[in-house]
Design a protein around this motif. Structure first.
Motif, short mmCIF file in Angstrom:
data_model
loop_
_atom_site.label_atom_id
_atom_site.label_comp_id
_atom_site.label_asym_id
_atom_site.label_seq_id
_atom_site.Cartn_x
_atom_site.Cartn_y
_atom_site.Cartn_z
N GLY A 171 31.65 36.29 34.81
CA GLY A 171 33.00 36.81 34.92
C GLY A 171 33.07 38.12 34.16
O GLY A 171 32.38 38.31 33.17
N THR A 172 33.91 39.02 34.65
CA THR A 172 34.06 40.33 34.01
C THR A 172 35.48 40.83 34.24
O THR A 172 36.31 40.12 34.80
CB THR A 172 32.98 41.32 34.53
OG1 THR A 172 33.04 42.51 33.76
CG2 THR A 172 33.13 41.60 36.00
N VAL A 173 35.74 42.03 33.79
CA VAL A 173 37.07 42.63 33.94
C VAL A 173 36.97 43.91 34.78
O VAL A 173 35.91 44.52 34.86
CB VAL A 173 37.73 42.92 32.57
CG1 VAL A 173 37.96 41.63 31.80
CG2 VAL A 173 36.89 43.87 31.75
N PHE A 178 34.51 38.06 39.49
CA PHE A 178 33.44 37.09 39.33
C PHE A 178 32.29 37.41 40.28
O PHE A 178 32.50 37.91 41.38
CB PHE A 178 33.98 35.67 39.60
CG PHE A 178 35.15 35.36 38.70
CD1 PHE A 178 34.94 34.88 37.42
CD2 PHE A 178 36.44 35.60 39.12
CE1 PHE A 178 36.02 34.64 36.58
CE2 PHE A 178 37.52 35.35 38.29
CZ PHE A 178 37.31 34.87 37.00
N LYS A 219 37.53 33.60 42.51
CA LYS A 219 37.68 32.64 41.41
C LYS A 219 37.70 31.21 41.94
O LYS A 219 37.10 30.30 41.34
CB LYS A 219 38.97 32.96 40.66
CG LYS A 219 39.21 32.12 39.44
CD LYS A 219 40.47 32.58 38.71
CE LYS A 219 40.74 31.77 37.48
NZ LYS A 219 41.97 32.22 36.78
N ARG A 239 26.90 35.46 29.85
CA ARG A 239 27.98 35.80 28.93
C ARG A 239 27.50 36.87 27.97
O ARG A 239 26.32 36.99 27.68
CB ARG A 239 28.39 34.58 28.08
CG ARG A 239 29.13 33.49 28.82
CD ARG A 239 30.43 33.93 29.43
NE ARG A 239 31.66 33.67 28.76
CZ ARG A 239 32.16 32.50 28.41
NH1 ARG A 239 31.49 31.40 28.59
NH2 ARG A 239 33.35 32.41 27.86
N THR A 273 40.47 36.50 30.07
CA THR A 273 40.56 37.91 30.46
C THR A 273 39.80 38.24 31.73
O THR A 273 40.01 39.31 32.30
CB THR A 273 40.04 38.81 29.32
OG1 THR A 273 38.72 38.39 28.98
CG2 THR A 273 40.95 38.74 28.10
N ASP A 274 38.91 37.37 32.18
CA ASP A 274 38.09 37.67 33.36
C ASP A 274 38.93 37.68 34.63
O ASP A 274 39.72 36.77 34.87
CB ASP A 274 36.95 36.66 33.51
CG ASP A 274 35.86 36.85 32.46
OD1 ASP A 274 35.82 37.92 31.83
OD2 ASP A 274 35.06 35.92 32.28
N THR A 275 38.71 38.73 35.43
CA THR A 275 39.46 38.89 36.68
C THR A 275 38.53 39.07 37.88
O THR A 275 38.98 39.01 39.02
CB THR A 275 40.39 40.11 36.61
OG1 THR A 275 39.61 41.27 36.31
CG2 THR A 275 41.47 39.90 35.55
#
Length: 165
Positions: A120-122, A158, A142, A82, A154-156
């Motif tokens: 997780g990230t965007v 992984f 996911k 994170r 907000t994470d889309t």
């Protein structure tokens, strides 16, 4: 610009400095619709990172905090990366700060028998995607995340890294 740096564990004394790095990068630089209220972990590093068995590290240049990375442990054996953020002027392979932060986290995982690390990230963080992929992370759906994975709204995208000791 002096770019020699040190990586040190951070505690609640650094919450304000951590927030001052992360929120502007999220909101202003990358236009991610997230607020401090959406991320209460930033207000209590010790409870949300240290007490899980994880940790939170910072990169400092001349005593100034320039980058962060955190590790949450769930189920006693699953790591979640994170809050990996660097001030813009301290990014880049040539400086090596991001790599040193990630290496610190991975070393900690290996020392503590954490075999699987997720994050997780965007979509907007394309350079981050390349960085993670260069470091052996692979995309996962996911639906394939562990049930204990701490999702951010907000994470889309992984990623997962399997570590062997």
């Amino acid at each position: 610009m002096d770019t020699s740096f040190v990586i040190t564990p951070l505690n609640n004394d650094y919450c304000g400095q951590i927030i001052d790095i992360i929120i502007p990068i999220q909101q202003i630089e990358f236009k991610v619709p997230v607020t401090l209220e959406d991320q209460p972990d930033l207000l209590d590093i010790e409870t949300n990172y240290h007490q899980t068995g994880g940790n939170f590290w910072g990169a400092k240049v001349n005593g100034q905090l320039v980058g962060t990375i955190g590790l949450i442990i769930t189920d006693g054996k699953i790591g979640t990366v994170r809050k990996m953020f660097l001030r813009k002027e301290y990014r880049g392979r040539e400086l090596g700060i991001a790599q040193a932060l990630l290496n610190t986290l991975i070393g900690y995982c290996k020392q503590n028998q954490i075999a699987d690390v997720y994050l997780g990230t965007v979509e907007a963080l394309e350079a981050a995607h390349r960085f993670y992929e260069r470091n052996g992370f692979t995309r996962v759906a996911k639906a394939d995340l562990p049930k204990s994975f701490p999702l951010m709204a907000t994470d889309t995208m992984f990623y997962q890294l399997h570590l062997t000791n």
